[in-house]
Design an enzyme around this catalytic site. Structure first.
Site, PDB file in Angstrom:
ATOM      1  N   LYS A  45     -12.372 -28.691 -11.665  1.00 29.53           N
ATOM      2  CA  LYS A  45     -12.091 -28.444 -13.085  1.00 29.53           C
ATOM      3  C   LYS A  45     -12.061 -26.937 -13.339  1.00 29.53           C
ATOM      4  O   LYS A  45     -13.080 -26.268 -13.316  1.00 29.53           O
ATOM      5  CB  LYS A  45     -13.140 -29.094 -13.994  1.00 29.53           C
ATOM      6  N   CYS A  78     -19.001 -11.227 -12.494  1.00 27.24           N
ATOM      7  CA  CYS A  78     -20.402 -11.660 -12.458  1.00 27.24           C
ATOM      8  C   CYS A  78     -21.288 -10.618 -11.797  1.00 27.24           C
ATOM      9  O   CYS A  78     -22.436 -10.435 -12.186  1.00 27.24           O
ATOM     10  CB  CYS A  78     -20.512 -13.000 -11.758  1.00 27.24           C
TER      11      CYS A  78
HETATM   12  P1  NAI Z   1     -19.146 -21.206 -19.051  1.00 23.99           P
HETATM   13  O1  NAI Z   1     -20.201 -21.070 -18.038  1.00 23.99           O
HETATM   14  O2  NAI Z   1     -19.471 -22.023 -20.246  1.00 23.99           O
HETATM   15  O3  NAI Z   1     -17.820 -21.809 -18.391  1.00 23.99           O
HETATM   16  C1  NAI Z   1     -17.615 -21.948 -17.009  1.00 23.99           C
HETATM   17  C2  NAI Z   1     -17.039 -23.307 -16.713  1.00 23.99           C
HETATM   18  O4  NAI Z   1     -17.959 -24.318 -17.109  1.00 23.99           O
HETATM   19  C3  NAI Z   1     -15.742 -23.620 -17.430  1.00 23.99           C
HETATM   20  O5  NAI Z   1     -14.883 -24.319 -16.551  1.00 23.99           O
HETATM   21  C4  NAI Z   1     -16.194 -24.520 -18.550  1.00 23.99           C
HETATM   22  O6  NAI Z   1     -15.187 -25.391 -19.004  1.00 23.99           O
HETATM   23  C5  NAI Z   1     -17.299 -25.293 -17.896  1.00 23.99           C
HETATM   24  N1  NAI Z   1     -18.255 -25.911 -18.828  1.00 23.99           N
HETATM   25  C6  NAI Z   1     -18.609 -25.479 -20.073  1.00 23.99           C
HETATM   26  N2  NAI Z   1     -19.526 -26.300 -20.604  1.00 23.99           N
HETATM   27  C7  NAI Z   1     -19.776 -27.251 -19.690  1.00 23.99           C
HETATM   28  C8  NAI Z   1     -20.647 -28.387 -19.651  1.00 23.99           C
HETATM   29  N3  NAI Z   1     -21.446 -28.707 -20.668  1.00 23.99           N
HETATM   30  N4  NAI Z   1     -20.665 -29.132 -18.538  1.00 23.99           N
HETATM   31  C9  NAI Z   1     -19.887 -28.838 -17.491  1.00 23.99           C
HETATM   32  N5  NAI Z   1     -19.024 -27.788 -17.477  1.00 23.99           N
HETATM   33  C10 NAI Z   1     -18.976 -27.008 -18.561  1.00 23.99           C
HETATM   34  O7  NAI Z   1     -18.702 -19.751 -19.456  1.00 23.99           O
HETATM   35  P2  NAI Z   1     -17.759 -19.253 -20.658  1.00 23.99           P
HETATM   36  O8  NAI Z   1     -18.060 -19.998 -21.906  1.00 23.99           O
HETATM   37  O9  NAI Z   1     -16.376 -19.258 -20.173  1.00 23.99           O
HETATM   38  O10 NAI Z   1     -18.272 -17.752 -20.811  1.00 23.99           O
HETATM   39  C11 NAI Z   1     -19.483 -17.474 -21.491  1.00 23.99           C
HETATM   40  C12 NAI Z   1     -20.234 -16.365 -20.808  1.00 23.99           C
HETATM   41  O11 NAI Z   1     -20.581 -16.732 -19.493  1.00 23.99           O
HETATM   42  C13 NAI Z   1     -19.452 -15.097 -20.618  1.00 23.99           C
HETATM   43  O12 NAI Z   1     -19.456 -14.325 -21.776  1.00 23.99           O
HETATM   44  C14 NAI Z   1     -20.164 -14.461 -19.470  1.00 23.99           C
HETATM   45  O13 NAI Z   1     -21.287 -13.761 -19.932  1.00 23.99           O
HETATM   46  C15 NAI Z   1     -20.610 -15.630 -18.639  1.00 23.99           C
HETATM   47  N6  NAI Z   1     -19.706 -15.911 -17.504  1.00 23.99           N
HETATM   48  C16 NAI Z   1     -20.138 -15.627 -16.267  1.00 23.99           C
HETATM   49  C17 NAI Z   1     -19.308 -15.846 -15.186  1.00 23.99           C
HETATM   50  C18 NAI Z   1     -19.729 -15.515 -13.817  1.00 23.99           C
HETATM   51  O14 NAI Z   1     -18.921 -15.527 -12.900  1.00 23.99           O
HETATM   52  N7  NAI Z   1     -20.997 -15.233 -13.591  1.00 23.99           N
HETATM   53  C19 NAI Z   1     -17.951 -16.362 -15.341  1.00 23.99           C
HETATM   54  C20 NAI Z   1     -17.609 -16.696 -16.702  1.00 23.99           C
HETATM   55  C21 NAI Z   1     -18.478 -16.452 -17.724  1.00 23.99           C
END
Ligand code: NAI
Ligand code: MG
Length: 493
Positions: free
Chosen positions: A179, A288
């Site tokens: 996903k 990240c």
């Molecule tokens: P997120 O962690 O919510 O999204 C990542 C993935 O998880 C996406 O595919 C999303 O659809 C999925 N997801 C969201 N809610 C879920 C749930 N309840 N169950 C299963 N899958 C779920 O991150 P988002 O909202 O895109 O970004 C928010 C913050 O996260 C950013 O501002 C940043 O600080 C951090 N982030 C960190 C990343 C990293 O590589 N460490 C990458 C992206 C975001």
């Protein structure tokens, strides 16, 4: 493949059961690129069942490693054939500058080639004899695929993050449901098409685009999944861990960070400026492992800040397709507002904003932000401690090595860390004391498919890439045989 309104399940392109669609936008102009299939629990269930069948009854897990390697190499070649188009899709969907997108796509293809080689290696190294103290028994350890894997990935390196999970899973003989992020779903669907063309058997890879709660959550909760691999934020990672706890799914998590960069006063100023910028402005700071907390030794502090501000202000900001652009827009409105709020908060907290932090005057549309440099950032401030995930760097001065190490390690995160000094024994010593999964010396961020990747503390569990990435998708089985001619003689004497 022309449209993105279908899911890839069991080797076929199918419309979502409830017929839903969502928009994906181009963050440089805020326009809708296209509409994408919105999967819900019904579609996720079909995808998991297809992956389950492909694992339990299909040929994939039982093929020779070299047979799987041939398909993985076909995928790598398919990616290279479409490299320009894929890179352009990443630029439009994510906002990153074209040279960075081309780099990502090259790495993506390389990742499939690398795991093809490890798949071949499994033919030789799958079974390892174990020497037992008791010579009446003969024993071996055998590596087997863990089963059906679910992968949930973020939007910052869309196709590369897919490859980090899909390539080792397929190499191991697992099947998978992927996903992608709803913010950047296009290249994952392209990957499905490429894998299909490369002859991947039906059901081995399934791609379900959709929103986190609608498609991600049902995937993380599905009882047909043996292993979950996630990259994204800490709160979502925690939710995924809770879902996995219900039926003891194997998990690996790659989460956030607030990685420190220690710069000693013997460092070359331009080298320090170059790597500070690469550490936090590359990919708009949406990385990240970005080194977002910089500690500079006192004597170098003022001259370094001056040079850093100067070079940062020369950086060309704009649409990622434009020649010479080194900083594109942030991925969407939500991320833009989040980063702007963090900048306002930093100012309230007393950090000194030296440059940037506002919309560049020549760009009135799109989620563009002039990179922000904060100096004299209080150690107990929110911006010093929390992940901002944008082109915002926080800088402090330090006096000695012990103080730098204490400050660097004072974090709930532990993904990356970097140290710069011409005194290599000192740099090596500091590197060994930093509490992080990835430590760079005299650089920040370069990432290699061969080397382990992952975090300490709240930055995650497990390691991706290299042989560690393959082991994520392998179980270890012990097979022990009783060889003695003598009866066991416990109950029957
Ligand atoms: P997120 O962690 O919510 O999204 C990542 C993935 O998880 C996406 O595919 C999303 O659809 C999925 N997801 C969201 N809610 C879920 C749930 N309840 N169950 C299963 N899958 C779920 O991150 P988002 O909202 O895109 O970004 C928010 C913050 O996260 C950013 O501002 C940043 O600080 C951090 N982030 C960190 C990343 C990293 O590589 N460490 C990458 C992206 C975001
Ligand atoms: Mg997008």
């Amino acid at each position: 493949m022309k449209t993105y309104d279908q899911l890839y399940i069991d080797g076929q392109w199918v419309r979502p059961k409830r017929g839903g669609l969502f928009d994906t936008i181009d963050p440089s102009n805020e326009a809708v690129i296209t509409q994408v299939a919105a999967a819900t629990a019904e579609d996720v269930d079909l995808a998991v069942k297809a992956a389950r069948r492909a694992f339990d009854e299909g040929p994939w897990p039982n093929l020779k490693g070299r047979e799987r390697a041939a398909v993985l190499r076909g995928i790598a070649n398919g990616i290279r054939e479409r490299q320009e188009r894929l890179a352009e899709l990443e630029v439009r969907d994510n906002g990153k500058p074209l040279p960075e997108a081309l780099w990502d796509i090259g790495d993506t293809a390389g990742c499939f080639d690398f795991y093809a080689e490890l798949a071949e290696g499994l033919d030789e190294q799958r079974e390892q004899p174990i020497t037992l103290a008791d010579d009446r028994f003969t024993s071996l350890a055998r590596k087997e695929p863990v089963g059906v894997a679910g992968a949930i990935i973020p939007w910052n390196f869309p196709m590369l993050m897919a490859a980090w999970k899909v390539a080792p899973a397929l190499a191991a003989g697992c099947t998978m449901v992927l996903k992608p992020s709803e913010l950047t779903p296009l290249t994952a669907l392209e990957l499905a098409d490429i894998a299909h063309q490369a002859g991947l058997p039906e059901g081995v890879l399934n791609v379900v685009t959709g929103l986190g709660p609608d498609a991600g959550a049902p995937l993380s909760e599905h009882p047909g999944i043996d292993k979950l691999a996630f990259t994204g934020s800490v709160p979502t990672g925690s939710r995924i861990m809770q879902a996995a706890a219900k039926d003891i799914k194997n998990i690996s998590l790659e989460l956030g960070g607030k990685s420190p960069f220690i710069i000693f006063d013997d460092a070359d100023i331009d080298a320090a400026v170059e790597w500070i910028m690469f550490g936090i402005f590359w990919n708009q700071g949406e990385v990240c492992s970005a080194t977002s907390r910089v500690l500079v030794q006192r004597d170098l502090y003022e001259p370094l800040l001056k040079r850093l501000v100067q070079v940062t202000e020369e950086l060309k900001i704009g649409n990622g397709m434009e020649e010479g652009v080194l900083l594109g827009p942030l991925v969407n409105r939500g991320q833009y507002d989040k980063v702007l709020a963090a900048i306002a908060r930093g100012q309230e907290e007393g950090a000194k904003l030296l440059t940037g932090g506002t919309r560049p005057t020549h760009l009135d549309k799109g989620y563009f932000l002039a990179p922000a440099i904060f100096a004299d950032v209080p150690e107990d401030s929110w911006i010093w401690n929390e992940e901002i995930f944008g082109p915002v760097v926080c800088i402090r001065a330090f006096d000695d090595e012990a103080e730098a190490l204490r400050s660097a390690n004072d974090s709930r995160f532990g993904l990356g860390a970097a140290v710069m000094s011409k005194d290599l024994p000192r740099a090596e010593r500091v590197a060994r004391k930093l509490r992080a999964g990835i430590v760079w010396i005299n650089c920040s961020q370069p990432t290699f498919t061969e080397a382990p990747w992952g975090g300490y503390k709240q930055s995650g569990i497990g390691r991706e890439l290299g042989e560690w990435g393959l082991n994520n998708y392998l179980e270890t089985k012990q097979i022990t045989r009783y060889d003695s001619e003598q009866p066991w003689g416990w109950y029957i004497k």
